[in-house]
Design a protein around this motif. Structure first.
Motif, PDB file in Angstrom:
ATOM      1  N   LEU A 189      13.110   7.025   4.265  1.00  0.00           N
ATOM      2  CA  LEU A 189      12.391   5.916   4.729  1.00  0.00           C
ATOM      3  C   LEU A 189      11.562   6.208   5.780  1.00  0.00           C
ATOM      4  N   TRP A 190      12.086   6.739   6.585  1.00  0.00           N
ATOM      5  CA  TRP A 190      11.771   7.153   8.032  1.00  0.00           C
ATOM      6  C   TRP A 190      10.539   8.249   8.152  1.00  0.00           C
ATOM      7  N   SER A 191      10.967   9.124   6.942  1.00  0.00           N
ATOM      8  CA  SER A 191       9.890  10.126   7.166  1.00  0.00           C
ATOM      9  C   SER A 191       8.731  10.000   6.494  1.00  0.00           C
ATOM     10  N   LEU A 192       8.557   8.878   5.482  1.00  0.00           N
ATOM     11  CA  LEU A 192       7.476   8.145   4.879  1.00  0.00           C
ATOM     12  C   LEU A 192       6.672   7.370   5.549  1.00  0.00           C
ATOM     13  N   LEU A 193       7.530   6.500   6.634  1.00  0.00           N
ATOM     14  CA  LEU A 193       6.758   5.724   7.628  1.00  0.00           C
ATOM     15  C   LEU A 193       6.028   6.399   8.635  1.00  0.00           C
ATOM     16  N   GLN A 194       6.393   7.760   8.952  1.00  0.00           N
ATOM     17  CA  GLN A 194       5.603   8.488   9.824  1.00  0.00           C
ATOM     18  C   GLN A 194       4.376   9.000   9.478  1.00  0.00           C
ATOM     19  N   GLU A 196       0.790   8.016   8.215  1.00  0.00           N
ATOM     20  CA  GLU A 196      -0.129   6.852   8.300  1.00  0.00           C
ATOM     21  C   GLU A 196      -0.829   6.487   6.936  1.00  0.00           C
ATOM     22  N   GLU A 197      -0.883   7.430   5.967  1.00  0.00           N
ATOM     23  CA  GLU A 197      -1.640   7.073   4.837  1.00  0.00           C
ATOM     24  C   GLU A 197      -0.623   6.614   4.187  1.00  0.00           C
ATOM     25  N   TYR A 198       0.559   7.158   3.960  1.00  0.00           N
ATOM     26  CA  TYR A 198       1.564   6.258   3.140  1.00  0.00           C
ATOM     27  C   TYR A 198       1.820   4.816   3.573  1.00  0.00           C
ATOM     28  N   THR A 199       1.991   4.604   4.731  1.00  0.00           N
ATOM     29  CA  THR A 199       2.375   3.282   5.239  1.00  0.00           C
ATOM     30  C   THR A 199       1.020   2.458   4.901  1.00  0.00           C
ATOM     31  N   PHE A 200      -0.140   3.057   5.153  1.00  0.00           N
ATOM     32  CA  PHE A 200      -1.214   2.212   4.827  1.00  0.00           C
ATOM     33  C   PHE A 200      -1.429   1.844   3.222  1.00  0.00           C
ATOM     34  N   LEU A 201      -0.956   2.651   2.595  1.00  0.00           N
ATOM     35  CA  LEU A 201      -1.184   2.429   1.006  1.00  0.00           C
ATOM     36  C   LEU A 201       0.083   1.400   0.766  1.00  0.00           C
ATOM     37  N   ARG A 202       1.071   1.507   1.094  1.00  0.00           N
ATOM     38  CA  ARG A 202       2.169   0.645   0.724  1.00  0.00           C
ATOM     39  C   ARG A 202       1.953  -0.690   1.400  1.00  0.00           C
ATOM     40  N   VAL A 203       1.520  -0.956   2.455  1.00  0.00           N
ATOM     41  CA  VAL A 203       1.164  -2.224   2.986  1.00  0.00           C
ATOM     42  C   VAL A 203      -0.096  -3.028   2.048  1.00  0.00           C
ATOM     43  N   LEU A 204      -0.962  -2.192   1.823  1.00  0.00           N
ATOM     44  CA  LEU A 204      -2.122  -2.867   0.944  1.00  0.00           C
ATOM     45  C   LEU A 204      -1.710  -2.589  -0.491  1.00  0.00           C
ATOM     46  N   HIS A 205      -0.572  -2.310  -0.792  1.00  0.00           N
ATOM     47  CA  HIS A 205      -0.405  -1.743  -2.371  1.00  0.00           C
ATOM     48  C   HIS A 205      -0.881  -3.144  -3.305  1.00  0.00           C
ATOM     49  N   ASP A 206      -0.709  -4.219  -3.202  1.00  0.00           N
ATOM     50  CA  ASP A 206      -0.959  -5.207  -3.985  1.00  0.00           C
ATOM     51  C   ASP A 206      -2.001  -6.132  -3.642  1.00  0.00           C
ATOM     52  N   LEU A 207      -2.653  -5.665  -2.617  1.00  0.00           N
ATOM     53  CA  LEU A 207      -3.830  -6.618  -1.862  1.00  0.00           C
ATOM     54  C   LEU A 207      -5.061  -6.026  -2.162  1.00  0.00           C
ATOM     55  N   SER A 208      -5.359  -4.880  -2.601  1.00  0.00           N
ATOM     56  CA  SER A 208      -6.796  -4.224  -2.887  1.00  0.00           C
ATOM     57  C   SER A 208      -6.764  -3.441  -4.204  1.00  0.00           C
TER      58      SER A 208
END
Length: 437
Positions: A189-194, A196-208
């Motif tokens: 999880l920590w490697s993924l959260l580092q 930015e693109e992954y974090t960005f896509l995950r945060v907005l996964h169901d929003l756009s």
């Protein structure tokens, strides 16, 4: 008779000296040429071949991921299929530069793209708490949420609460009462959260619907949907034959894609708590789904308003110092500081880099003189010249005009008088859901 042999010897000495000089010059040129050639080979090897996208290197990287999975160092919902059951089939390497790896594969028959900012799991910073924590002790789910939220907020410049931003694998474990994270899960999880693109896509996964969907992960690699990406050399930008499914001309499809670009620009301005800025707008960073919805597939240069302001606000001596790729602001000559407010807009750059080439008279040919096409060309040029970041009302007016003209062109293309036109130019599409804002 005496002077003639002397003259002959002098001539021979002169010729020998000249030949010697020529040989020295040729040798020097050959040595210099060899030096340039060898240094050129070293440069090519270091800058190109070392980062060359090869199947052999890509497969070895994935093999290392699987070795670390079997050792228990990393995990994810993609690992079992990638490393054990063979449900992930390697296809080809798409991109490799400075450690960033992009690989095409098939996951249970579905095309996907595997991505990681760095090729090695060990290259990511480890979660500091794991280094000082007793292996027998475990972090509580609430602790995980807290630290993950801090990392997301730091990455995106947003204040995010709750666990909605965590991937399904992590969220599922949180819902299982009495269960906690393993060290492999936390490290993954920590490697993924580092990234930015992954974090960005995950945060907005169901929003756009205008962003690529994250489908799964294994360690530091995550899988996103495979889509038909754009190309600068293609006059239509996208390969329309890959998404055809109805009686539509290529020009009608371009109009529908343009409408989706408008929808994306509007939604990125209005759908989130902060405006979303795209600072690298070019064909390669977008793709289309089969229903012609435009999708941003490379969001390394996408920023929400708070972070955009931090990026733009810097020292300057003129306006050129305030350009951050496609996001620009203005220099205040009294304070020698760039304005924190973006001067242009997503729509303005889309009009300049996407719409203007699409709807140019050269590309349209004989249709360029039709009234609606002329009006559209003028509206696109007005869009390019409108400082949307400074005059939002005018930006909305330009956007509405483009929407009306593209919708009229689309309706005109489906009318009975145009139904029989097109010939080999006919390409099919599904009904496009992005026509209405």
């Amino acid at each position: 008779m005496g002077p003639e042999p002397s003259r002959g010897r002098c001539l021979l000495r002169w010729l020998g000296l000249k030949v010697c000089r020529r040989s020295t010059l040729v040798f020097a040129l050959l040595w210099f040429g060899s030096w340039v050639f060898l240094n050129g080979l070293v440069f090519v090897h270091r800058t190109i071949l070392s980062d060359y996208c090869t199947d052999d290197k890509s497969k070895k990287i994935l093999q290392r991921v699987c070795e670390e999975y079997r050792e228990g160092a990393l995990t994810g919902d993609l690992c079992e299929d990638l490393c054990v059951s063979g449900q992930v089939e390697y296809k080809r390497c798409l991109y490799y530069e400075n450690g960033k790896k992009v690989i095409e594969a098939r996951w249970r028959g579905t095309p996907v793209v595997l991505k990681s900012k760095l090729e090695n799991f060990s290259s990511y910073e480890s979660l500091g708490l794991l280094e000082y924590q007793d292996p027998a002790e475990e972090l509580s789910p609430l602790d995980v949420i807290f630290y993950a939220t801090l990392e997301i907020r730091n990455s995106l410049g947003l204040d995010i609460s709750g666990n909605a931003s965590l991937p399904p694998l992590w969220g599922q474990r949180l819902r299982e009462h009495g269960r906690t994270y393993s060290r492999a899960e936390l490290a993954s999880l920590w490697s993924l959260l580092q990234q930015e693109e992954y974090t960005f896509l995950r945060v907005l996964h169901d929003l756009s619907r205008h962003l690529a969907k994250v489908l799964g992960s294994c360690g530091h690699f995550y899988a996103v949907e495979y889509l038909s990406a754009g190309h600068a050399w293609d006059q239509n930008i996208f390969s329309l034959e890959e998404v055809s499914a109805g009686p539509w001309t290529a020009r009608d499809m371009v109009n529908r894609i343009a409408l989706s670009f408008l929808d994306m620009a509007w939604r990125f301005d209005n759908d989130f708590s902060h405006r979303l800025h795209l600072c690298d707008i070019k064909p390669e960073n977008f793709a289309i789904r089969k229903d012609l919805t435009v999708v941003a597939i490379d969001v390394d240069m996408a920023f929400f308003e708070p972070k955009m302001r931090d990026i733009l606000e810097q020292n300057c001596t003129n306006d050129d110092d305030c350009d951050f790729f496609d996001c620009i602001s203005k220099c205040n000559m009294k304070t020698n500081k760039c304005s924190s407010k973006r001067r242009n807009s997503n729509l303005q750059v889309i009009c300049e880099k996407i719409f203007r080439p699409w709807f140019s008279p050269t590309l349209l040919g004989a249709k360029a003189g039709l009234p609606l096409q002329v009006d559209l060309q003028r509206a696109v040029q007005e869009c390019v010249e409108t400082a949307g970041g400074e005059d939002e009302e005018q930006d909305r007016a330009v956007q509405k005009r483009l929407l009306d003209l593209l919708t009229s062109l689309l309706h005109q293309g489906t009318s009975s008088e145009h139904w029989g036109e097109g010939g080999d130019d006919r390409e099919g599409i599904h009904p496009h859901t992005a026509l209405n804002f």
